[in-house]
Motif scaffolding. Structure first.
Motif, PDB file in Angstrom:
ATOM      1  N   UNK A 101       0.831  -1.212   0.000  1.00  0.00           N
ATOM      2  CA  UNK A 101       0.000   0.000   0.000  1.00  0.00           C
ATOM      3  C   UNK A 101       0.860   1.256   0.000  1.00  0.00           C
ATOM      4  N   UNK A 102       1.914   1.249   0.811  1.00  0.00           N
ATOM      5  CA  UNK A 102       2.814   2.403   0.851  1.00  0.00           C
ATOM      6  C   UNK A 102       3.461   2.633  -0.510  1.00  0.00           C
ATOM      7  N   UNK A 103       3.823   1.541  -1.183  1.00  0.00           N
ATOM      8  CA  UNK A 103       4.404   1.675  -2.509  1.00  0.00           C
ATOM      9  C   UNK A 103       3.431   2.292  -3.501  1.00  0.00           C
ATOM     10  N   UNK A 104       2.159   1.904  -3.443  1.00  0.00           N
ATOM     11  CA  UNK A 104       1.141   2.472  -4.337  1.00  0.00           C
ATOM     12  C   UNK A 104       0.986   3.971  -4.107  1.00  0.00           C
ATOM     13  N   UNK A 105       0.903   4.359  -2.857  1.00  0.00           N
ATOM     14  CA  UNK A 105       0.714   5.786  -2.562  1.00  0.00           C
ATOM     15  C   UNK A 105       1.962   6.602  -2.905  1.00  0.00           C
ATOM     16  N   UNK A 106       3.135   5.995  -2.760  1.00  0.00           N
ATOM     17  CA  UNK A 106       4.364   6.701  -3.149  1.00  0.00           C
ATOM     18  C   UNK A 106       4.402   6.912  -4.662  1.00  0.00           C
ATOM     19  N   UNK A 107       3.984   5.920  -5.420  1.00  0.00           N
ATOM     20  CA  UNK A 107       3.938   6.063  -6.872  1.00  0.00           C
ATOM     21  C   UNK A 107       2.911   7.115  -7.280  1.00  0.00           C
TER      22      UNK A 107
END
Length: 364
Positions: A101-107
């Motif tokens: 989830x953190x990776x999605x929001x960072x992207x």
């Protein structure tokens, strides 16, 4: 400058040789003054040329420095984007759902701040959703927990995609479609393309979204799939897609150059295309419509762009016809209509109606 003075003086003094002594003295003085004046002028000209060249060199150096600075800035920015993108994309491979989830929001944040990279990040998120995923929840506790977490991640990924495709314009009574994005809708990403072929999508809300091209071939739509007022500007394909546990809802959707539902299985719910607009080619070959399909107040552009072809193949039992001489284009409802009635005169040759065929009974 010295050479100019010497040459001028020699030439002018030579001109005084035939004069009398008094005149000769005066003439020599004048010759010397003239030679010195020529020398001074030559020096000024030389100094001006040197100043111009110095100015040109300074400007040329400045331009080259600006170009070098711009390249260095671009390289630094791209390097910084890569430094942010690589670990964020890598997080999508984590075994931990919160990390994914953190990776999605960072992207998403990276794409919002850097428009040139939006399509790339859109592609990455689409690729994540195309990864295999079982629709049926496992029975074992550990597997079920992992399944639940992955479902949350996928729904979040869907939401990130669709949130940046929403056209936030407000339609007045006299405006036409497609809508223009509201100036306040800074989250809208124009010109995006989606490739969700083979993806498993849960309760997809695509209402009012605009996309340039879209591929949903062999996708599985689990639960309600709402494409009401969606705008497919270019090419869209749902070939061999499956709608499960809900219906395909395309109320007042806008279909651009091509739309294909070849082999699409709409499941056990009626497929709804009420008020939809078809402005290009249409394909419903071998579409499975177990509960039928509705085209109430749907229309097709009569003379559409034939660059991609001029074929329209409607579901079995449906066809299109022009408006009668005194017939107006029917409106689904004022609040659902894409055009105010005043813009659609009786017998307008622009649009055709999507209607049951000559048998009068549309079938699935």
């Amino acid at each position: 400058m010295a050479s100019a003075v010497a040459v001028s003086m020699v030439v002018m003094l030579a001109q005084t040789e035939g004069l009398h002594s008094a005149q000769r003295a005066t003439a020599r003085i004048d010759a010397i003054k003239t030679a010195l004046t020529i020398g001074a002028g030559t020096g000024c000209a030389a100094a001006s040329l040197l100043a111009l060249r110095r100015q040109w060199l300074n400007e040329h150096t400045h331009v080259r420095q600006e170009a070098a600075d711009a390249i260095a800035e671009f390289d630094a920015r791209e390097r910084r984007i890569t430094e942010l993108y690589t670990p964020a994309a890598g997080q999508l491979a984590s075994d931990s759902a919160p990390v994914r989830l953190a990776g999605l929001y960072a992207l998403e944040r990276l794409a919002q701040d850097h428009p040139d990279h939006r399509q790339t990040i859109m592609n990455v998120i689409c690729a994540y959703l195309r990864m295999p995923f079982e629709v049926i929840r496992p029975h074992s506790a550990n597997a079920a927990a992992s399944w639940d977490q992955e479902r949350v991640v996928r729904i979040t990924a869907q939401g990130i995609l669709t949130s940046h495709l929403f056209v936030g314009g407000v339609r007045g009574d006299d405006s036409s479609w497609p809508l223009e994005p509201s100036p306040q809708e800074s989250k809208f990403w124009p010109g995006m393309e989606l490739d969700l072929s083979g993806a498993t999508l849960f309760d997809l809300d695509f209402t009012g979204r605009r996309v340039e091209d879209a591929a949903f071939d062999e996708a599985r739509f689990v639960g309600r799939a709402n494409f009401a007022y969606a705008e497919f500007i270019g090419h869209a394909s749902f070939d061999n897609a499956h709608f499960e546990q809900g219906h395909g809802h395309f109320l007042s959707a806008w279909f651009g150059l091509t739309i294909s539902f070849d082999g699409t299985d709409f499941g056990n719910e009626q497929a709804v295309f009420d008020g939809a607009t078809f402005t290009g080619m249409v394909f419903f070959d071998e579409a499975v419509l177990a509960a039928g399909v509705s085209f109430e107040a749907a229309r097709g552009l009569a003379n559409f762009n034939p660059s991609w072809g001029s074929v329209r193949r409607w579901p079995r039992g449906w066809t299109e016809r022009p408006l009668g001489a005194d017939e107006r284009m029917p409106l689904l409802a004022p609040r659902f209509s894409r055009w105010p009635e005043i813009n659609l005169p009786p017998g307008s040759p622009t649009w055709t109606l999507i209607v049951p065929d000559s048998a009068g009974h549309p079938t699935s």
